[in-house]
Design an enzyme around this catalytic site. Structure first.
Site, PDB file in Angstrom:
ATOM      1  N   SER A 115      32.285  16.454  39.086  1.00  0.00           N
ATOM      2  CA  SER A 115      31.144  17.296  39.472  1.00  0.00           C
ATOM      3  C   SER A 115      31.623  18.738  39.620  1.00  0.00           C
ATOM      4  CB  SER A 115      30.521  16.768  40.773  1.00  0.00           C
ATOM      5  OG  SER A 115      29.288  17.392  41.019  1.00  0.00           O
ATOM      6  N   ASN A 116      30.857  19.578  40.289  1.00  0.00           N
ATOM      7  CA  ASN A 116      31.245  20.985  40.494  1.00  0.00           C
ATOM      8  C   ASN A 116      30.702  21.453  41.845  1.00  0.00           C
ATOM      9  OD1 ASN A 116      28.514  22.228  40.079  1.00  0.00           O
ATOM     10  ND2 ASN A 116      28.760  21.166  38.128  1.00  0.00           N
ATOM     11  N   ARG A 117      30.937  22.711  42.164  1.00  0.00           N
ATOM     12  CA  ARG A 117      30.661  23.219  43.521  1.00  0.00           C
ATOM     13  C   ARG A 117      29.234  23.730  43.722  1.00  0.00           C
ATOM     14  NH1 ARG A 117      32.960  27.397  45.377  1.00  0.00           N
ATOM     15  NH2 ARG A 117      33.792  28.306  43.481  1.00  0.00           N
TER      16      ARG A 117
END
Ligand code: PMT
Length: 210
Positions: A15-17
């Site tokens: 995933s990412n932030r």
């Protein structure tokens, strides 16, 4: 809005932030201006905003199905989600055991939802994309605007500590077919309003052409 999660096994994902703040701010600003808003969001910690239809998804494929399903009925589509570009080629049904060796993951490309929206766009629709860039902001923004058939692209600088992912503020440049508008560092709510001012102008221009 938000990130997508691409499962590796029952407990792990890529995933990412992205926090969803930018997308939620856009949805709320549009709702305040009187729009009927549907917000498609990946997994975020934010509560459903009042007066907005919210569709919660997890993976890029689920986001594609929801967004492309809703798109034909929309006048304006704004794609601020940070969609994972790749997903594991397969999701293991059992938790991957730790071994003494490293682990190699095969990744395959997710489809580009925004490019598909650009391909299917109806003449009256205003399509807005985002670009998260660390360098070559203007040339990358202009390339994505052209290649994805957009009316407007919002280019974020993601290297500053007060702009981009998971902060309350953003510094963006709005790039249209004929103009470039750099904006100062603003709250995500104020950034959303400036983007919508531009969207209103684009809707007006399209209405005159029809
Ligand atoms: O959620 P926050 O914490 O508030 O952070 C906001 C943000 C930084 C995530 C947001 O402002 C932002 O920049 N969103 C776009 C991030 C991104 O994925 O940029 P990109 O340059 O990789 O993608 C370009 C465009 O294509 C984006 O509109 C993206 O939604 C879209 N895309 C990308 C890949 C893919 N498979 N499908 C897509 O639709």
């Amino acid at each position: 809005a938000g990130p997508t999660r691409e499962p590796i096994d029952p407990v792990r994902f890529l995933s990412n932030r992205s926090s969803g703040k930018m997308g939620f701010a856009l949805a709320q600003a549009a709702q305040r201006r009187g729009a009927a808003v549907t917000l498609v969001t990946g997994p975020v910690a934010l509560a459903d905003p009042w007066g907005i239809d919210v569709i919660r998804v997890t993976t890029a494929e689920e986001m594609a199905a929801a967004v492309l399903g809703q798109a034909p009925a929309m006048d304006v589509i704004i794609k601020s989600a940070a969609v994972a570009d790749f997903r594991p080629a397969s999701c293991q049904s059992l938790k991957i055991k730790k071994t003494n060796q490293g682990l190699r993951l095969d990744l395959i490309k997710n489809r580009d939802i925004l490019a598909e929206l650009g391909h299917r766009r109806q003449p009256h629709q205003v399509l807005v994309g985002f670009a998260a860039e660390s360098h070559d902001h203007l040339s990358e923004g202009q390339r994505k605007l052209r290649e994805k058939n957009l009316d407007l692209i919002v280019v974020n600088d993601i290297l500053g500590s007060e702009t981009g992912f998971d902060v309350a503020t953003n510094q963006v440049t709005l790039i249209g077919r004929k103009e470039i508008h750099p904006l100062p560092l603003l709250s995500k709510e104020a950034t959303a309003d400036r983007i919508l001012d531009r969207v209103v102008t684009l809707l007006g221009e399209k209405a005159i052409k029809e």
